[in-house]
Design a protein around this motif. Structure first.
Motif, PDB file in Angstrom:
ATOM      1  N   TRP A 195     -26.219 -25.325 -32.882  1.00  0.00           N
ATOM      2  CA  TRP A 195     -26.942 -24.375 -32.017  1.00  0.00           C
ATOM      3  C   TRP A 195     -27.757 -25.171 -31.018  1.00  0.00           C
ATOM      4  O   TRP A 195     -28.462 -26.120 -31.385  1.00  0.00           O
ATOM      5  N   HIS A 196     -27.642 -24.794 -29.749  1.00  0.00           N
ATOM      6  CA  HIS A 196     -28.398 -25.442 -28.678  1.00  0.00           C
ATOM      7  C   HIS A 196     -29.892 -25.403 -29.026  1.00  0.00           C
ATOM      8  O   HIS A 196     -30.394 -24.396 -29.510  1.00  0.00           O
ATOM      9  N   PRO A 197     -30.635 -26.504 -28.795  1.00  0.00           N
ATOM     10  CA  PRO A 197     -32.038 -26.557 -29.242  1.00  0.00           C
ATOM     11  C   PRO A 197     -32.971 -25.576 -28.530  1.00  0.00           C
ATOM     12  O   PRO A 197     -34.028 -25.250 -29.055  1.00  0.00           O
TER      13      PRO A 197
ATOM     14  N   ASP B 191     -28.047 -30.657 -23.264  1.00  0.00           N
ATOM     15  CA  ASP B 191     -27.119 -30.833 -22.139  1.00  0.00           C
ATOM     16  C   ASP B 191     -25.862 -31.599 -22.532  1.00  0.00           C
ATOM     17  O   ASP B 191     -24.872 -31.592 -21.813  1.00  0.00           O
ATOM     18  N   LEU B 192     -25.923 -32.298 -23.659  1.00  0.00           N
ATOM     19  CA  LEU B 192     -24.738 -32.998 -24.149  1.00  0.00           C
ATOM     20  C   LEU B 192     -24.390 -32.470 -25.538  1.00  0.00           C
ATOM     21  O   LEU B 192     -25.265 -32.123 -26.329  1.00  0.00           O
ATOM     22  N   LEU B 193     -23.103 -32.421 -25.808  1.00  0.00           N
ATOM     23  CA  LEU B 193     -22.615 -31.961 -27.110  1.00  0.00           C
ATOM     24  C   LEU B 193     -21.566 -32.969 -27.564  1.00  0.00           C
ATOM     25  O   LEU B 193     -20.615 -33.247 -26.839  1.00  0.00           O
ATOM     26  N   ALA B 194     -21.786 -33.548 -28.743  1.00  0.00           N
ATOM     27  CA  ALA B 194     -20.843 -34.554 -29.246  1.00  0.00           C
ATOM     28  C   ALA B 194     -20.038 -33.977 -30.394  1.00  0.00           C
ATOM     29  O   ALA B 194     -20.569 -33.250 -31.237  1.00  0.00           O
TER      30      ALA B 194
ATOM     31  N   ILE C 216     -17.651 -36.387 -25.996  1.00  0.00           N
ATOM     32  CA  ILE C 216     -18.938 -35.858 -25.551  1.00  0.00           C
ATOM     33  C   ILE C 216     -18.692 -34.901 -24.392  1.00  0.00           C
ATOM     34  O   ILE C 216     -17.974 -35.225 -23.443  1.00  0.00           O
ATOM     35  N   PHE C 217     -19.282 -33.715 -24.498  1.00  0.00           N
ATOM     36  CA  PHE C 217     -19.198 -32.719 -23.430  1.00  0.00           C
ATOM     37  C   PHE C 217     -20.549 -32.645 -22.743  1.00  0.00           C
ATOM     38  O   PHE C 217     -21.595 -32.751 -23.391  1.00  0.00           O
TER      39      PHE C 217
ATOM     40  N   GLU D  57     -22.569 -31.894 -32.759  1.00  0.00           N
ATOM     41  CA  GLU D  57     -24.021 -32.112 -32.654  1.00  0.00           C
ATOM     42  C   GLU D  57     -24.487 -32.067 -31.193  1.00  0.00           C
ATOM     43  O   GLU D  57     -23.985 -32.805 -30.339  1.00  0.00           O
ATOM     44  N   PHE D  58     -25.457 -31.171 -30.892  1.00  0.00           N
ATOM     45  CA  PHE D  58     -26.113 -31.171 -29.579  1.00  0.00           C
ATOM     46  C   PHE D  58     -27.135 -32.304 -29.525  1.00  0.00           C
ATOM     47  O   PHE D  58     -27.724 -32.670 -30.546  1.00  0.00           O
TER      48      PHE D  58
END
Length: 443
Positions: A420-422, A37-40, A50-51, A31-32
Motif C-alpha cells: 500500500w502506498h505510504p 514514487d517508486l515500487l520495487a 523498479i517502477f 515494496e513501495f
C-alpha cells in the motif's frame, strides 16, 4: 482521502507475460519506497524490477499515478553450496528500501542466504575531452599531448544504473525470511528460521546475533521464526513471530542477546475449535507494525489480527480473511496450500488493512467502520480505469447470481504479496507473474 474501500479502480496492469507461466517470472515480493514514487518487485528469477510513478502532465491530466518500468536488474544468481551439496535459489525473498538521503536510491534485497545493498542512480551527462585518452577510450601517446584540456560535461540520454554497494553474506545457516531496516537508518536485521542477526549497513564482514532459538538437540525443535520487524520509531525494539502463533517483542537495551523477550503476545486457543490442523493454521506468516507504532498486525492462515502493543493476552481486532476454507483444510493440507505464506499491509493512516487470498482475491478491512470487501486482481476485471466489482463467496445453500462457490475457487491463483502506498490510496497486488496497480477512483 475517502477511505471507503470499494472505490478502487484499476490504474493499469503491468503485464510481464506470455500465456504459460515461466516459473522465474513469479513475483515473490512487492515494496513501495518511503515516498511511494517508486515500487520495487522481486521475482523467483532473482530479478528486481523498479517502477516509477509518472509526474502530472498537462497534456495527459490522468497520467499521474501510472507506474512505468524505471530500472530492471539481476540482483541474485543461482549458487551452489559445495559443503552441503545444496542449491541456493536466486529467488528474491524480500526487498526493503532505505530512506532517501540524496539523489540516489538504495534498497536491500535478499535471497535465502545473501543480502545485497543496491544503489540506483541516474546519469544524464557524460564527460568529454580527457587528457590521457581519446574519445573512444584508447590511451593517447604521452609525447603527443601538448596542451592541457579541461574535460566538459555533455548531456546524454538518461541512464538508470543499479550497482551493488555491499554484499552481506555467510551469516545465515537457514533460509532468510525477513529483513527490516532500523529507524536509526544505520542498522538492519535479518531473520532466518532460528536466528536473527543485526547488521550495520557499512559493515559486511560481521553481524551480531541478537536472537537464537536453536535448541542444543535439534530433535527438541518445536517452533521456528517466521517473520521479524523493527519498530518504526524506537530503534531498540523489534518483534518476531513464530510458527506457534506467538509474537515476541524484544528490547535491545535490556541485553545484547534478546533470547528473553520483553513482551509475549499470544491468544488463548478456543478448545472447542481444536483440530488436527490447529497448529498449522495458527502459524504466523507475516507481522507488520502500524505506521504510528502503537499496533502490530499478524497474519495467520485464516485471519488477520491487530494487537495493541500494550496488551499481550489477546488481539484488539480479528478479521476473518476466508473463514469458508475452514471446512476445506483437509484438501488444502493435501495440496500443500495450507503452508502458503500470506503477507499483510497497512494503509498510510493505519485506518485500513489489506491481505491476499485464493482465486486472485484480496481482502481489505476498514478498521473504523468494520466494513470489509473482497476484490479480484484478474485480467478480465481489470480494463484500465474500470471500477473493481466486489466479489462474494458462497459457502453452501443456494448460490446467488454474482457469488462464487467455494468449490470453484482456484487455489493455484493466490495473492501472497501486496503493498500500500505510504500516503495515498494506491495499492500494488502481485498475482503470480502479474503486477496489478489499483488506485482510488478520482471523481
Amino acid at each position: 482521502g475517502d477511505q471507503r474501500l470499494s472505490r478502487f479502480r484499476n490504474g493499469e496492469i503491468t503485464e510481464w507475460l506470455k500465456s504459460e507461466i515461466n516459473k522465474s517470472d513469479i513475483i515473490s515480493t512487492v515494496e513501495f519506497n518511503y515516498s511511494g514514487d517508486l515500487l520495487a518487485t522481486g521475482d523467483k528469477g532473482g530479478r528486481v524490477v523498479i517502477f516509477q510513478r509518472e509526474q502530472e502532465n498537462k497534456s495527459r491530466p490522468l497520467s499521474r499515478g501510472e507506474y512505468n518500468v524505471y530500472s530492471t536488474f539481476q540482483s541474485h544468481e543461482p549458487e551452489f553450496d559445495y559443503l552441503k551439496s545444496l542449491e541456493i535459489e536466486e529467488k528474491i525473498n524480500k526487498i526493503r528500501w532505505l530512506p532517501q538521503q540524496n539523489a540516489a536510491h538504495f534498497l536491500l534485497s535478499t535471497n535465502d542466504k545473501t543480502i545485497k545493498l543496491w544503489k540506483i542512480s541516474e546519469r544524464d551527462k557524460r564527460a568529454e575531452g580527457y587528457n590521457l585518452k581519446d574519445e573512444d577510450g584508447r590511451l593517447r601517446d604521452p609525447f603527443r599531448i601538448t596542451a592541457l584540456r579541461v574535460p566538459i560535461l555533455k548531456p546524454m540520454d538518461l541512464m538508470v544504473e543499479a550497482s551493488p554497494r555491499r554484499i552481506f553474506a555467510n551469516a545465515h545457516t537457514y533460509h532468510i525470511n525477513s529483513i527490516s531496516v532500523n529507524s536509526d537508518h544505520e542498522t538492519y536485521l535479518s531473520a532466518d528460521d532460528l536466528r536473527i542477526n543485526l547488521w550495520h549497513l557499512e559493515i559486511t564482514d560481521r553481524s551480531f546475533n541478537i536472537v537464537d532459538i536453536k535448541p542444543a538437540n535439534m530433535e527438541e525443535l518445536t517452533e521456528v521464526i517466521t517473520a521479524a520487524e523493527f519498530h518504526p520509531h524506537h530503534c531498540n525494539v523489534f518483534v518476531y513471530s513464530s510458527s506457534k502463533g506467538t509474537i515476541r517483542l524484544c528490547d535491545m537495551r535490556s541485553s545484547a542477546l534478546c533470547d528473553r523477550h520483553s513482551k509475549f503476545f499470544e491468544e488463548p486457543e478456543d478448545p472447542s475449535s481444536r483440530s488436527f490442523f490447529s497448529e498449522i493454521i495458527s502459524s504466523i506468516s507475516d507481522v507488520k507494525f502500524s505506521h504510528s507504532g502503537r499496533y502490530m498486525m499478524t497474519r495467520d492462515y485464516l485471519s488477520v489480527k491487530v494487537w495493541d502493543l500494550n496488551m499481550e493476552n489477546r488481539p484488539v481486532e480479528t478479521y476473518q480473511v476466508h473463514e469458508y476454507l475452514r471446512s476445506k483444510l483437509c484438501s488444502l493440507y493435501e495440496n500443500d496450500c495450507i503452508f502458503d505464506k500470506f503477507e499483510c499491509c497497512w494503509n498510510g493512516s493505519d485506518s485500513a488493512i489489506m491481505t491476499g487470498s485464493y482465486n486472485n482475491f484480496f481482502r481489505m478491512f476498514d478498521r473504523n467502520t468494520r466494513r470489509d470487501i473482497t476484490l479480484e486482481a484478474s485480467r478480465e476485471s481489470s480494463k484500465p480505469r474500470a471500477i473493481l466489482k466486489p466479489r462474494k463467496v458462497c459457502t453452501g445453500g443456494k448460490r446467488k447470481k454474482d457469488e462464487i462457490s467455494v468449490d470453484s475457487l482456484d487455489f493455484n491463483k493466490k495473492i501472497l504479496h501486496t503493498a500500500w502506498h505510504p500516503m495515498e490510496n494506491i495499492i500494488a497486488v502481485a498475482a503470480t507473474n502479474n503486477l496489478y496497480i489499483f488506485q482510488d477512483k478520482i471523481n
